[in-house]
Scaffold this active site. Structure first.
Site, PDB file in Angstrom:
ATOM      1  N   CYS A  49      -6.576  56.891  88.866  1.00 12.35           N
ATOM      2  CA  CYS A  49      -7.474  55.596  88.022  1.00 12.35           C
ATOM      3  C   CYS A  49      -8.001  56.132  87.206  1.00 12.35           C
ATOM      4  O   CYS A  49      -7.567  57.164  86.370  1.00 12.35           O
ATOM      5  CB  CYS A  49      -8.816  55.909  88.891  1.00 12.35           C
ATOM      6  SG  CYS A  49      -9.684  57.795  88.549  1.00 12.35           S
ATOM      7  N   ASP A 442       5.308  23.810  72.753  1.00 13.33           N
ATOM      8  CA  ASP A 442       6.694  23.320  72.477  1.00 13.33           C
ATOM      9  C   ASP A 442       7.247  22.524  73.328  1.00 13.33           C
ATOM     10  O   ASP A 442       6.936  22.074  74.197  1.00 13.33           O
ATOM     11  CB  ASP A 442       7.838  24.605  72.440  1.00 13.33           C
ATOM     12  CG  ASP A 442       9.000  24.572  72.133  1.00 13.33           C
ATOM     13  OD1 ASP A 442       9.149  23.414  71.206  1.00 13.33           O
ATOM     14  OD2 ASP A 442      10.006  24.383  73.046  1.00 13.33           O
TER      15      ASP A 442
END
Length: 766
Positions: A49, A442
């Site tokens: 963690c 695009d």
């Protein structure tokens, strides 16, 4: 189209630098766990963690000479880039705070996701057995405290059983807590060490044993839940390695893994196969679909001396090429690397929680100390009651739920995205996507399919019927394996007549004898060479070419008979995908290098009002900068080298296709594996859902702490209640975070070969 490899390499380097230039990550980018020169990788089994990452960073701060640190919490690995004589000092500093780093030296033990997965499975199995025994001893101590006579022998027996339970459950916690207290740090382990030790010393040894056992079990369950989230991505990425046919010294062709193919090897690719490696053509001629790399909608003719790039598709003839770059960063390796980068980076909310926890934990320790010292003076408490309440506060104060909620939620969100075919390179982009105001798109391969189709054809000569022209063109096109010819044959959809003397004219077209007459089916160049062009025909050709179409002409020996226009067409899903973006309040804008007429036509079909054509890569970059000023947070979607600068400039870049160009993948922050434009809207929706779950967890974790703080001080909450409150809060926020995983299961991307991955996905989704 010829692009020398050095130019590509320079572009890659430039775009990669630019790509990371706009990142807001406060730490250095994670590195692939590997031993490479002075960069050495270590696996730390108990590091899982961000709090433990912060501890290790602080411990290494005094060690001079360390150039960089690369943390991979998902794989539990740390890469230390430092001179050889500094590494022992770094390892000593890490061991002093209770961690045991093990160097990764075996090739197969590289610290990747799969390696980490097996280690974690083993650790869970052995750990749960030990904790079950700890829980049995804790219950034994509790039973003796309630049932046994209150005599010294039974008290000693209960104390001994409790000590065994605490030792079995809390040895790791005690070691970490001891080292933290020794160095003046008040972390989770320090809180539990003080609380359990204090309870034992004031005579609550049975309760101390039970608290430690339940805490350790909760920690293991939490770690298992986090592993589940992280390994969800690993399961998605467990794809078969790419292969290629390689010529052996004896001339025999043998299928080999792409990763085992060396520079200079000769590789053969058949029609329909995907190119596995970069190389230079040494034999054969073919049309290569380079849309994943260059964004070109029409396949490019390749002959001896021309370059081919990994990820492109051989459409027609067989080719042999010499390998010019090894596959060390194959499609699979790039995906895994992207996921590791995502797991190694921290989201904005996670960084906030880490900072909050760093202040919160010492503050609670001070409050508990104040309760222990001031309680008897201010309230009608005995000293033992005050100390007990303070210890209960320490257990309740444990910020496990708060600290664990954010990484579990973020990694679950990343995994849910990956199951949909969306690879997000970090928690920052997962959180920030909800703020997108505009997305630039695009055209080729993004809004359009990137595959040629017959869009229009007409008879030019008045001396021949339309039916006869169609039959002759279909017969000639049907014998060719060129993509444009295939598009014509598929568009006409007629039975083929016999063709005598059929011959391919490389770079020009085909010819043959149909019904006793000579015909050619070829491009503009072929007709010019046959001196069959006229001013009227040139004008007609120009109008089609300006619309972005590839024109093929059918001609006899005397005249041109018909014209066939082939073009890239809009994807069936594009209009709905654009509508989804608009419904989310995101403005779509088309940016394309195609001419404005073609761009407007495609934009109108897709439902995009703002269409900008005739753009070079630097023009797309400028357009993104202008959109950022006008709209705010802006995304860019593309799939080729020409899109890379704009992808890097955008606040969030979306690369279409995991098999796309390396440059687009490196420059982008999100990779859409399956070329589905819907996934952009899905990313925004998932970002909003992840953000909501994050703040649900934070609010719940803090709220339950406040409630039990009050109960501990004024209503006599016990350590049992405290540990169940802490454990319950931790497990509830983990379960809430894992809900995001379930949201991606229905759209899991099936592993497939590189040749069939996109096709299988499209077939499965209709």
């Amino acid at each position: 189209m010829k692009n020398p490899q050095p130019t590509l390499d320079k572009t890659i380097a430039s775009c990669c630098d630019h790509a990371h230039g706009h990142s807001s990550q406060p730490t250095e980018p994670p590195q692939m766990p590997q031993k490479n020169g002075s960069a050495t990788a270590y696996r730390i089994a108990t590091m899982d963690c961000s709090a433990e990452e912060s501890e290790i960073r602080r411990a290494l701060e005094p060690v001079t000479g360390i150039r960089s640190l690369g943390f991979q919490l998902g794989a539990r690995t740390l890469v230390i880039d430092a001179p050889t004589d500094v590494l022992p000092l770094a390892l000593t500093a890490i061991r002093k705070i209770g961690f045991d780093p093990k160097e990764i030296s075996k090739p197969g033990d590289s610290g990747d996701i799969s390696g980490a997965h097996s280690d974690q499975e083993h650790g869970f199995s052995s750990g749960i057995t030990r904790l079950v025994f700890a829980l049995v001893f804790a219950f034994g101590a509790e039973s003796l405290s309630f049932l046994a006579p209150d005599t010294q022998p039974w008290q000693i027996a209960g104390m001994a059983i409790a000590v065994i339970g605490i030792w079995l459950a809390g040895l790791d916690t005690y070691m970490k807590g001891f080292f933290a207290l020794r160095h003046g740090r008040l972390n989770i382990n320090a809180l539990m060490t003080v609380a359990v030790t204090g309870a034992f010393l004031i005579g609550q040894w049975a309760e101390a044993a039970m608290v430690m056992a339940l805490y350790a079990i909760a920690e293991l369950i939490e770690a298992r839940a986090v592993d589940r989230a992280r390994n969800a991505i690993k399961g998605l990425l467990d794809l078969a390695p790419e292969t290629a046919e390689v010529r052996q010294p004896d001339g025999i062709w043998q299928v080999m893994l792409a990763g085992e193919i060396t520079l200079g090897s000769i590789v053969r690719i058949k029609p329909g196969e995907r190119v596995a490696l970069d190389g230079t053509v040494t034999a054969g001629a073919s049309a290569i679909n380079q849309a994943p790399v260059t964004g070109e909608s029409i396949p490019v003719e390749k002959a001896i001396g021309d370059p081919v790039f990994a990820g492109t598709i051989n459409e027609s003839g067989s080719l042999e090429f010499e390998v010019t770059a090894v596959a060390s960063d194959s499609t699979l390796a790039r995906i895994i690397h992207a996921v590791e980068q995502a797991q190694g980076s921290r989201a904005p909310t996670q960084r906030f929680v880490d900072k909050f926890a760093a202040i919160y934990t010492p503050a609670v320790f001070v409050i508990a100390l104040a309760v222990a010292l001031a309680g008897p003076l201010l309230f009608d408490w005995t000293w033992l009651q005050a100390i007990y309440k303070a210890l209960v506060l320490l257990v309740i104060a444990c910020p496990c739920a708060l600290v664990i909620s954010t990484p579990v939620t973020v990694v679950s969100g990343l995994a849910a995205a990956a199951r949909r075919g969306i690879l997000i390179k970090g928690g920052t982009y997962l959180e920030e996507a909800r703020k997108l105001k505009a997305v630039a798109l695009d055209k080729t391969g993004t809004i359009t399919s990137g595959k040629p189709e017959l869009v229009e054809w007409e008879v030019i000569s008045p001396n021949v019927s339309k039916e006869r022209v169609a039959a002759m063109a279909a017969s000639l096109a049907g014998r060719s394996d060129h993509p444009v010819s295939k598009a014509i044959a598929a568009g006409l959809n007629l039975p083929f007549n016999d063709v005598d003397g059929f011959e391919a004219l490389p770079g020009r077209g085909v010819k043959g004898v149909v019904a006793g007459e000579d015909y050619v089916l070829g491009n503009h160049r072929l007709i010019e060479e046959r001196e069959q062009c006229s001013a009227e025909l040139e004008a007609l050709l120009k109008s089609h070419e300006e619309a972005g179409r590839t024109v093929t002409l059918l001609a006899s020996n005397e005249t041109v008979l018909a014209l066939f226009a082939v073009a890239d067409t809009i994807k069936a899903s594009s209009r709905a995908a654009i509508a989804d973006l608009k419904a989310l309040g995101v403005t779509p804008v088309m940016l394309t290098g195609d001419n404005s007429a073609t761009a407007r036509t495609i934009g109108h079909q897709a439902g995009i009002e703002d269409v900008r054509g005739n753009l070079l890569p630097q023009d797309k970059l400028a357009a993104i900068q202008e959109m950022q000023k006008h709209y705010g947070l802006t995304g860019m979607t593309g799939d080729g080298i020409n899109d890379a600068p704009a992808l890097a400039q955008a606040d969030i870049g979306f690369a279409m296709g995991a098999a796309g160009t390396d440059i687009a993948m490196e420059a982008a922050d999100v990779v859409i594996m399956n070329d589905d434009l819907h996934r952009i809207a899905t990313t925004v929706e998932l970002s909003r859902k992840t953000h909501a779950v994050l703040w649900q967890n934070i609010s719940f974790a803090i709220g339950i702490k406040v409630i039990f703080f009050y109960l501990a001080i004024f209503s006599g909450a016990t350590m049992w209640m405290a540990v169940f409150a802490d454990m319950g809060a931790s497990l509830l926020v983990v379960a809430n975070g894992l809900r995001l995983l379930r949201s991606g299961k229905k759209e899991r991307v099936r592993p497939a070969s590189s040749e069939t991955r996109h096709t299988d996905y499209e077939r499965s989704t209709g």
